[in-house]
Motif scaffolding. Structure first.
Motif, PDB file in Angstrom:
ATOM      1  N   ARG A 100      -4.865  -8.878  13.965  1.00 41.52           N
ATOM      2  CA  ARG A 100      -3.694  -9.357  14.722  1.00 41.52           C
ATOM      3  C   ARG A 100      -3.136 -10.640  14.089  1.00 41.52           C
ATOM      4  O   ARG A 100      -1.918 -10.813  13.994  1.00 41.52           O
ATOM      5  N   ASN A 101      -4.015 -11.513  13.629  1.00 42.31           N
ATOM      6  CA  ASN A 101      -3.571 -12.771  13.027  1.00 42.31           C
ATOM      7  C   ASN A 101      -3.217 -12.639  11.555  1.00 42.31           C
ATOM      8  O   ASN A 101      -2.395 -13.409  11.036  1.00 42.31           O
ATOM      9  N   TYR A 102      -3.873 -11.680  10.880  1.00 41.12           N
ATOM     10  CA  TYR A 102      -3.617 -11.465   9.454  1.00 41.12           C
ATOM     11  C   TYR A 102      -3.335  -9.981   9.216  1.00 41.12           C
ATOM     12  O   TYR A 102      -4.166  -9.257   8.661  1.00 41.12           O
ATOM     13  N   PRO A 103      -2.171  -9.513   9.663  1.00 36.73           N
ATOM     14  CA  PRO A 103      -1.869  -8.080   9.562  1.00 36.73           C
ATOM     15  C   PRO A 103      -1.931  -7.589   8.113  1.00 36.73           C
ATOM     16  O   PRO A 103      -1.610  -8.325   7.174  1.00 36.73           O
ATOM     17  N   VAL A 104      -2.359  -6.374   7.959  1.00 33.85           N
ATOM     18  CA  VAL A 104      -2.514  -5.647   6.695  1.00 33.85           C
ATOM     19  C   VAL A 104      -3.698  -6.183   5.888  1.00 33.85           C
ATOM     20  O   VAL A 104      -4.672  -5.467   5.641  1.00 33.85           O
ATOM     21  N   ILE A 105      -3.639  -7.460   5.443  1.00 34.42           N
ATOM     22  CA  ILE A 105      -4.720  -7.965   4.606  1.00 34.42           C
ATOM     23  C   ILE A 105      -6.023  -8.095   5.399  1.00 34.42           C
ATOM     24  O   ILE A 105      -7.118  -8.062   4.825  1.00 34.42           O
ATOM     25  N   GLY A 106      -5.930  -8.243   6.722  1.00 37.12           N
ATOM     26  CA  GLY A 106      -7.131  -8.321   7.541  1.00 37.12           C
ATOM     27  C   GLY A 106      -7.943  -7.046   7.529  1.00 37.12           C
ATOM     28  O   GLY A 106      -9.144  -7.058   7.841  1.00 37.12           O
ATOM     29  N   ARG A 107      -7.305  -5.936   7.153  1.00 35.13           N
ATOM     30  CA  ARG A 107      -8.015  -4.658   7.073  1.00 35.13           C
ATOM     31  C   ARG A 107      -9.050  -4.644   5.944  1.00 35.13           C
ATOM     32  O   ARG A 107     -10.022  -3.892   5.982  1.00 35.13           O
ATOM     33  N   PHE A 108      -8.847  -5.466   4.923  1.00 33.54           N
ATOM     34  CA  PHE A 108      -9.766  -5.474   3.788  1.00 33.54           C
ATOM     35  C   PHE A 108     -11.136  -6.019   4.175  1.00 33.54           C
ATOM     36  O   PHE A 108     -12.130  -5.742   3.513  1.00 33.54           O
TER      37      PHE A 108
END
Length: 496
Positions: A43-51
């Motif tokens: 939620r705080n770091y969309p897309v890159i948080g998925r890594f």
């Protein structure tokens, strides 16, 4: 020229379309991550948080193959697994230049070499040992190293068949685990130890009670040599077996006597056993119905409880179990709550000598055989257990490695990549029975031969003649002491 231009145009358009698709996917993930409420990082770091999740999943792989040293991994390190792999392949396990083992780690066993070991022509192979002298059909056990309890259901069909055939070829017994007797256990014709778990799979009636009729049916198989009443196992003392719903096929359900497609959780103890007296009642009953030797499997928890058990044995000498299997808290399983796996139950290194001393103190040395289990997969582990007082050693995970287990830690997910602990045909096809059973046999044979080599080195003619005085245990500071000084046997204490 026009062909080249057309090709370049096509590649350019394809690249632009690919970039467009990636942008759209990234935009979708951005909106999805911002909108969801379950993961603060996404939620705080969309897309890159998925890594973060991806790297966490891949971390186990990279540590195992690239970063961990040979002796660092848990629960089994690369050096242990490689020894089993070479033994299973029938390759030489000699090494060059020097040991990679840090022998100053506290707890490390160091065997005491004899100044004048027996000559080669004085070197004897291990003899058979009788279990259950009071049973109608005692068992002459040919090997001190055998296959521990692994049930069909937890293991796949080809894995069980390969173990059965390999056990027959090597002359070792195979424990069914608590999942009942399947046709695949019988396939190879090996000696079988039937384990009676708390759910009594395979020998239960419709209400889950012990069925004498089913018990007699199992005992009628000539290759079923003994029965083991499971009270506890090291990976989950106080907790019953856990078999996920996805592993319960129609066949597994029929063998166990349970509904198909529903998770099966065994009771945390036998309902009819609530004291040592009732335990001995069941031991005597099963021995009477089957005519075969009957033992128990448990985990050492405290000397007080174990002494109480042997005091009860002393008062009912005719009903005592024919063997006691001691599992260590470091034992493994397909599925267990982490607190139980990590924190409950004595290590076999502590529990085995304690049980051995109590058995001898109460006069059962020649009546009750001791079986050690729990992370004993290499020759040094097995030799230590025999010196500590075990009559036999059993291993489950060692034999899984011989089948090709890569320690993927997927045993409870039905996605085992080697086909050992899955019922998915896509993965099972990788386990070729005609090849794997040979590795099972070679591993068992190699263990026996290497332990006999250790026994020869310490100055005795066969492994069961090893005693605690033949082993030194490394303590804090890197110095070692004789195990007979650290943990004196009952016979030694009785003389002082």
């Amino acid at each position: 020229m026009s062909f080249a231009m057309n090709t370049m145009s096509f590649l350019a358009i394809s690249f632009v379309m690919l970039v467009g698709v990636l942008v759209l996917v990234a935009l979708y993930m951005y909106v999805a991550d911002r909108s969801q409420h379950g993961d603060a990082i996404r939620r705080n770091y969309p897309v890159i948080g998925r890594f973060r999740h991806l790297f966490s999943e891949l971390g186990e792989f990279f540590r195992q193959y690239f970063f961990a040293m040979d002796r660092e991994e848990m629960p089994f390190n690369r050096a242990q697994r490689d020894w089993i792999s070479r033994a299973g392949a029938g390759e030489s396990n000699t090494v060059a230049f020097g040991s990679t083992r840090n022998t100053s780690v506290p707890g490390t066993p160091i065997f005491v070499n004899a100044p004048f070991p027996p000559l080669n022509d004085q070197y004897a192979c291990t003899e058979t040992l009788e279990i259950g002298p009071t049973a109608r059909t005692p068992y002459q056990a040919p090997s001190f190293f055998n296959i521990s309890g692994m049930s069909y259901g937890a293991l796949s069909r080809p894995a069980v068949i390969a173990l059965s055939k390999g056990a027959k070829d090597a002359g070792v017994w195979m424990n069914t685990g608590e999942g009942g007797l399947s046709p695949y256990h019988l396939k190879g014709g090996c000696d079988i130890v039937f384990q009676i778990g708390t759910a009594k799979y395979g020998v239960r009636d419709a209400e889950g009670n012990l069925s004498d009729e089913r018990l007699a049916e199992v005992a009628a198989h000539p290759t079923v040599r003994m029965f083991e009443i499971k009270l506890a196992q090291g990976a989950k003392p106080g907790k019953g077996g856990i078999l996920p719903a996805e592993k319960i096929s129609a066949e597994v359900a029929e063998i166990r006597g349970i509904p198909e497609g529903q998770s099966s959780i065994s009771p945390n103890r036998h309902r009819e056993i609530d004291s040592y007296d009732t335990l001995l009642d069941m031991v005597a009953h099963v021995r009477e119905v089957t005519g075969k030797p009957v033992g128990i499997k448990t985990v050492a928890g405290s000397e007080i409880a174990l002494r109480e058990m042997f005091m009860c044995f002393a008062m009912r000498r005719d009903d005592v179990p024919d063997f006691v299997t001691i599992d260590g808290g470091e034992g493994g399983t397909g599925a267990s709550p982490m607190p139980l796996m990590d924190l409950v139950g004595m290590s076999v290194r502590e529990g085995l000598p304690l049980v051995c001393d109590l058995r001898d103190e109460y006069g059962f040395k020649d009546r009750i055989r001791l079986i050690a289990s729990g992370k004993l997969v290499n020759p040094g582990d097995v030799a230590w257990a025999l010196a500590a007082g075990a009559d036999f050693v059993t291993s489950a995970r060692g034999f899984m490695f011989s089948l090709g287990c890569i320690q993927a830690l997927k045993c409870n997910k039905n996605t085992c990549p080697t086909g050992i602990t899955t019922h998915d045909p896509r993965f099972q096809k990788g386990l070729v029975i005609s090849e794997k059973y040979k590795r099972v046999s070679a591993y068992a044979t190699s263990i026996v031969q290497e332990v006999e080599t250790i026994a020869h080195s310490v100055g005795v003619s066969e492994p069961r003649e090893m005693r605690r005085r033949h082993v030194r245990i490394v303590e804090e500071g890197g110095r070692s002491r004789l195990m007979s000084d650290i943990q004196p046997s009952y016979k030694t204490l009785a003389k002082t």
